[in-house]
Scaffold this active site. Structure first.
Site, mmCIF file in Angstrom:
data_model
loop_
_atom_site.group_PDB
_atom_site.id
_atom_site.type_symbol
_atom_site.label_atom_id
_atom_site.label_comp_id
_atom_site.label_asym_id
_atom_site.label_seq_id
_atom_site.Cartn_x
_atom_site.Cartn_y
_atom_site.Cartn_z
ATOM 1 C CB SER A 23 38.230 44.335 44.897
ATOM 2 O OG SER A 23 38.326 43.011 44.462
ATOM 3 C CB CYS A 24 33.459 47.098 47.060
ATOM 4 S SG CYS A 24 33.215 45.972 48.393
#
Lengths: 101, 409
Positions: free
Chosen positions: A99-100
């Protein structure tokens, strides 16, 4: 990294159980990993898994799966309760999505 | 005369205008920058407005002050980019041609994406702090609030400045403690992430800090809708969290213009090579900062580091050479933790935030993943650096590429 035998195949998996080599994946392996997560895979699951494998490199998000036309977000949660993206990618034998933020 | 066109005069566009004008011959290169707004906002300052630390005047200056002589500035809405014709259409039909285009139109919050969010309680008991209007409205609410359930929720990933909602709850803890009503305020942090932050080491450090400050974390919560009657946020898998006041990071999207141009992904971010910063599809289009889909934080520090890489690569592209510079996804974020302290994280595509010192190994003065007064001063001083050095494209004594020196695994 650890070694693990799934469906009779010796696999290398990450510490949280994701396949290291996505090309080793088979439907049999998927079913077995799913069983560990208490999910019995049906045709709908496999439709979603197919989309996920085909889009593995595109930065998958729950939203993207929800817009895939295969399943909507609610349906995605119903198929893979809890963390649908984390769980479906594990079962689909691809890398854990980072998850950026 | 050859033309470079920059869309967006925010942090990234302004830095590029300054760097390029200094480097390129004025007889040979025409540089134009387009933005719909005349005001430049110091966006990291928005966070401080709800707590009365900054006011509106502290975070705004005219954009024109930061655009160098020799750069044409046009204040206009952009209709769309026509990449196949190397042309940008402005609202009203005016066309601008370009040899090279830099898209730096950023990201914005779109509360209308979530059912029930922009409804009767919007700006009454539900606020964002990513717009100056939201931040000011929230301050007015907090000034006379008697206490209750304060919920901070993030609607979708990715979003601008991923540490801001953490800082928000830390500052809220301080604010209500000093107001003498902390015992009447229940603070809950509701996030779609599996924990306080993304990567293991920073999640642990920040998670412990939240715990210490009596802030509850609800992870893995993916917002479906807001119920204005019951005053609850509801997730796709049936979780519900009640609130008396909701601070929200609405869904972030790239500019609508990107969608009209047919150049974006499902959130209007432009597919971009994460190393060269060139559009994946068009050879003469580059994307700087939040407008791109590169897998790093949407934050000013990232834009600042990426601008150095983009500058080098534009020089290569102009000369028809291969793009030489490679962006590493470097981000550097101060995290206000309340009561005059702060933390700092420094990371890139490959390396998670690690403890240590910054920028000098063993010396600092800033502590990575530590909670210190010095880190807080860093954040305070940064506003001056932003206006006077960073926007003007001047050198700062830090490297654009992340370094392992001073970090401990």
């Amino acid at each position: 990294m650890t070694q693990k035998t799934v469906a009779g195949v010796n696999l290398e998996v990450t510490d949280d159980g994701y396949l290291v080599d996505s090309s080793q994946w088979t439907e049999k392996i998927a079913k077995e990993i799913a069983k560990e997560e208490n999910i019995e895979l049906n045709d709908k699951h496999f439709e979603v898994i197919k989309f996920i494998r085909e889009n593995a490199d595109s930065g998958l998000t729950i939203r993207k799966v929800g817009k895939s036309g295969v399943v909507d977000i609610k349906g995605f949660y119903d198929l893979f309760p809890g963390g649908p993206l984390k769980m479906s990618t594990k079962i689909a034998g691809i890398q854990k999505p980072s998850s950026c933020v | 005369m050859k033309k470079i066109l920059i869309l967006g005069a925010g942090t990234g566009g302004t830095i590029m205008a300054n760097k390029l004008r200094k480097a390129l011959d004025r007889e040979e290169w025409d540089i134009t920058i387009v933005d719909k707004h005349k005001t430049h906002y110091y966006q990291p300052g928005f966070l401080f407005i709800p707590f009365g630390i900054y006011n509106k005047q502290d975070v705004i200056k005219p954009k024109a002050d930061f655009i160098p002589a020799g750069v044409n500035i046009i204040y206009s809405d952009i209709d769309k980019i026509v990449p196949d014709n190397n042309k940008v259409l402005l609202e009203g039909g005016k066309a601008l041609n370009y040899d090279f285009l830099i898209v730096a139109t950023g990201t914005r919050v779109d509360p209308a994406e979530t059912p029930g969010l922009k409804d009767e309680l919007w700006q009454k008991e539900i606020f964002d702090f990513y717009t100056v209007e939201g931040a000011v409205a929230l301050r007015e609410f907090f000034e006379t609030w008697q206490g209750g359930r304060l919920v901070m929720n993030i609607a979708e990933l990715p979003f601008k400045c991923p540490v801001a909602p953490l800082e928000f709850v830390f500052l809220a803890d301080e604010y209500f403690t000093k107001a003498g009503i902390r015992d009447k305020v229940d603070i809950t942090y509701v996030t779609p992430l599996p924990g306080a932050f993304t990567k293991p080491k920073s999640t642990k450090m920040l998670g412990e800090l939240l715990n210490e400050k009596n802030i509850t974390v609800i992870p893995d919560f993916y917002l479906e809708r807001v119920d204005n009657k019951e005053k609850k946020i509801k997730s796709y898998d049936g979780q519900e969290v009640p609130f008396d006041v909701l601070a929200i990071v609405p869904v972030n999207k790239g500019d609508d213009m990107i969608e009209r141009s047919g150049m974006g992904d499902d959130l209007n971010f432009i597919p971009t090579d994460k190393h060269t910063l060139r559009s994946e599809k068009y050879e003469n289009i580059f994307v700087l900062g939040d407008a791109s889909n590169i897998p790093t934080s949407k934050a000013g520090s990232v834009v600042h580091f990426a601008a150095d890489v983009l500058f080098d690569n534009i020089q290569c592209a102009i000369k028809g050479r291969e793009l030489r510079a490679k962006f590493d996804g470097h981000a550097n974020c101060y995290i206000e933790t309340g009561f005059g302290k702060g933390s700092l994280i420094d990371f890139n595509y490959e390396t998670e935030p690690l403890p240590g010192t910054y920028p000098l190994p063993g010396i600092g003065p800033f502590g990575l993943l530590q909670n210190t007064k010095m880190n807080h001063y860093g954040k305070v001083i940064f506003r001056w650096i932003y206006w006077h050095i960073l926007l003007k494209g001047k050198e700062l004594p830090i490297e654009n590429e992340m370094t392992m020196a001073g970090k401990k695994r």
